[in-house]
Structures are given as C-alpha cells and as structure tokens.
Write a protein that holds these residues in place. Structure first.
Motif, short mmCIF file in Angstrom:
data_model
loop_
_atom_site.label_atom_id
_atom_site.label_comp_id
_atom_site.label_asym_id
_atom_site.label_seq_id
_atom_site.Cartn_x
_atom_site.Cartn_y
_atom_site.Cartn_z
N SER A 105 -18.22 0.19 27.15
CA SER A 105 -18.89 -0.11 28.42
C SER A 105 -18.76 1.03 29.44
O SER A 105 -19.36 0.98 30.50
CB SER A 105 -18.30 -1.39 29.03
OG SER A 105 -16.92 -1.21 29.32
N TRP A 106 -17.99 2.08 29.09
CA TRP A 106 -17.81 3.20 30.01
C TRP A 106 -19.04 4.12 29.97
O TRP A 106 -19.75 4.19 28.96
CB TRP A 106 -16.56 3.99 29.64
CG TRP A 106 -15.27 3.27 29.89
CD1 TRP A 106 -15.02 1.94 29.67
CD2 TRP A 106 -14.06 3.83 30.39
NE1 TRP A 106 -13.72 1.65 30.01
CE2 TRP A 106 -13.11 2.79 30.45
CE3 TRP A 106 -13.68 5.11 30.78
CZ2 TRP A 106 -11.81 2.99 30.89
CZ3 TRP A 106 -12.38 5.31 31.23
CH2 TRP A 106 -11.46 4.26 31.29
N ARG A 107 -19.25 4.83 31.05
CA ARG A 107 -20.38 5.77 31.11
C ARG A 107 -20.05 7.03 30.34
O ARG A 107 -18.98 7.62 30.53
CB ARG A 107 -20.72 6.12 32.56
CG ARG A 107 -22.01 6.93 32.71
CD ARG A 107 -22.28 7.27 34.16
NE ARG A 107 -21.44 8.35 34.64
CZ ARG A 107 -21.73 9.65 34.46
NH1 ARG A 107 -22.83 10.00 33.79
NH2 ARG A 107 -20.94 10.57 34.93
N VAL A 108 -20.96 7.45 29.47
CA VAL A 108 -20.79 8.69 28.71
C VAL A 108 -21.20 9.86 29.60
O VAL A 108 -22.34 9.94 30.04
CB VAL A 108 -21.62 8.69 27.41
CG1 VAL A 108 -21.52 10.04 26.71
CG2 VAL A 108 -21.15 7.56 26.49
N GLY A 130 -15.37 4.16 37.00
CA GLY A 130 -14.78 4.26 38.33
C GLY A 130 -14.12 5.61 38.49
O GLY A 130 -14.75 6.65 38.27
N GLU A 131 -12.82 5.63 38.83
CA GLU A 131 -12.10 6.89 39.00
C GLU A 131 -11.39 7.31 37.72
O GLU A 131 -10.75 8.37 37.70
CB GLU A 131 -11.07 6.75 40.13
CG GLU A 131 -11.72 6.51 41.50
CD GLU A 131 -10.69 6.44 42.61
OE1 GLU A 131 -9.48 6.50 42.29
OE2 GLU A 131 -11.09 6.34 43.79
N LYS A 132 -11.48 6.52 36.67
CA LYS A 132 -10.79 6.83 35.43
C LYS A 132 -11.70 7.65 34.50
O LYS A 132 -12.90 7.37 34.39
CB LYS A 132 -10.35 5.56 34.71
CG LYS A 132 -9.29 4.78 35.46
CD LYS A 132 -8.82 3.57 34.66
CE LYS A 132 -7.71 2.82 35.37
NZ LYS A 132 -7.24 1.65 34.58
N GLU A 133 -11.12 8.64 33.85
CA GLU A 133 -11.85 9.47 32.89
C GLU A 133 -11.01 9.63 31.63
O GLU A 133 -9.79 9.79 31.71
CB GLU A 133 -12.15 10.86 33.48
CG GLU A 133 -13.05 10.84 34.70
CD GLU A 133 -13.32 12.24 35.23
OE1 GLU A 133 -12.64 13.18 34.77
OE2 GLU A 133 -14.19 12.39 36.10
#
Length: 289
Positions: A105-108, A130-133
C-alpha cells in the motif's frame, strides 16, 4: 522516477548549448581505455558524465530517457550498473512479491535494476508512506533480501574482493548460498541463505585484508519461545515496562554472541543489546546505534 522532462530540456536547450564548452572543460577526463570500455558496453547513450568514486570511476548516462550509472575500475573493467526503470519492467516475480508484501500500500518512489560483474542481478524499490521511507531489495525470483530505512549509494566490490569474500563465506558456511555482495560501512556485507535462514555476514576491510566481524539474522516472533531463558525474560521485562518489541536480531561474533532487540519507547525507537544469559549490555537510540 528520474525520467527526463522533455519540454524542460527543450526550454533550457539554448542555455545548455551556450554553456557546453564550459561544462566540457569541467568534466573529468578518463583514459582512452576506460572510455573505450564504456563505449563498447553502452554505444548508443547520451549525456555521459564521469566522476571518480574511491577506487572506481562512475559514469552517469541517459538511455531511453532514464538516468543510469555504471562503475568501472581505472583500467576499464566493468563492475556494476544501476538502471533506473519503471515498475512495469520489473520481473513478474518481483512485482508479485511486492504486491503481496507488507509494503504493497506504500507509494513507489523509484525502481532500480542493479547488474554486477559476477552476473548477479538485484532489484531495488524505494517506497514511502507519510514520513517513512524504505528501500526494498529483491532477487530475480522475488525473494526480499533487505528492507532498510536508511541507505546510501550502492557501491560495487572489486572482482578480486568478490572472489576473496566468496571463499571466506564458503569456508565459514560451506552449505550456504550467496545471495548478494555489497560494500557496507567500510567493509563488505554478504547476504546468504544458510540452513533455511537468511543471514548477513559482515567482513571488515583494513589494509587490503578482509576479516570476519559478525553474522546476524532476524529471529521470527514464532521463535521467541525457543530463545534462551534469560533472553525470554528480558523480552518480558521490556514489554512489562511499557516498551513495544518490534524486532529481535541475533549476532554471532568472535568475542561472544548477543541479541539486539528493537523497541519503541514513548515514541522513540531504541536498540537494547542483551547477552545470551539475559544480561542487558546497553541501550541506544536507533539512529545512533
């Protein structure tokens, strides 16, 4: 993606042409042998820019509208290339692994294909929420071998060091399958599969000599009940004090083995180091560990 924006390039084209001579003067000049090695491997690319990175020469170049980087030794031996690619060009096995994984579900944000001189290929997907990478590294068969919240540039290992570290790994872990080899924090980190478990073996490089420092692997939550009694008690104590246990990693070293427990304590991520007998060795903020 780091794809070039055509209209922007056209808008800046006049400026680029006017400053071309100056840019050429500032560019690193490489030997004829090195340039020939690059041209032979990549004959139809554009915007080639050389930079010296430690013991390697890095060529940044454009191909089909994407930025790529290739590393060579000073005498023209190719060692690694990092290609910027769209998600759709990933092997289907890697796409499926990502789509069914914890970060689906995270943005690539970016996707890279990395080829190395030992014929190995890995794929790196940078994701954010969000702020996590995170940077996720996959093998061609879809195996996730690394997930890192902090990373730097991917740095190649010389062919000689690659051969040497393979021999060292095989001596220590004769049944292991080597998954990946990469320079890491002044040494060399090797991802292996050994006894059905994925491990990271770290070798320190000093004065041209490689020496084993530690081997580490993650302890799955289902394995907590099999940990030494002292470690199980340490986990219980940490949870009882209000900390949330996120991960447990085992470290094997020449001077003794220990466990690193990652906890969240009132919003701060910390590492708690515990000996096999359960003795607490130290606690550090994760960013400073």
């Amino acid at each position: 993606m780091k794809k070039f924006v055509f209209w922007a390039m056209m808008t800046l084209g006049v400026v680029g042409l006017q400053s071309c001579d100056k840019d050429d003067d500032d560019r690193l000049q490489v030997s004829a042998n090195l340039q020939e090695a690059f041209d032979t491997r990549y004959p139809n690319v554009s915007r080639v820019d050389w930079e010296q990175k430690g013991q390697f020469y890095e060529a940044e170049f454009a191909d089909n509208g994407y930025e790529n980087k290739a590393w060579f030794t000073p005498d023209g031996v190719w060692v690694m290339t990092e290609y910027d690619i769209p998600f759709a060009q990933l092997p289907q096995t890697v796409q499926d692994a990502f789509k069914t994984g914890a970060y689906a579900s995270w943005r690539v944000d970016d996707v890279d294909k990395i080829e190395k001189t030992d014929a190995s290929v890995i794929y790196v997907i940078e994701v954010e929420s969000g702020e996590k990478e995170y940077e996720l590294t996959y093998l061609e068969d879809g195996t996730l071998i690394r997930e890192e919240a902090e990373w730097g540039e991917h740095t190649p290992v010389t062919p000689g060091q690659t051969s040497e570290v393979k021999e060292l790994v095989k001596t220590k872990y004769p049944q292991a399958v080597i998954l990946d080899i990469e320079e890491e924090k002044g040494g060399i980190e090797v991802e292996i599969s050994d006894g059905g478990r994925q491990k990271e073996v770290y070798y320190k490089l000093a004065d041209g000599v490689l020496s084993w420092m530690h081997t580490t692997y993650e302890i799955e939550e289902r394995e907590y009940s099999t940990l030494p009694e002292g470690v199980r008690q340490a986990l219980a104590d940490l949870s009882g004090s209000g900390m949330e246990v996120d991960d447990v990693d085992f470290f094997e070293t020449e001077t003794g083995n220990y466990y690193r427990i990652e906890v969240e304590d009132r919003g701060a991520d910390k590492y708690v180091y515990v000996a096999e007998n359960g003795e607490m060795l130290q606690m550090k903020l994760k960013n400073y560990a």
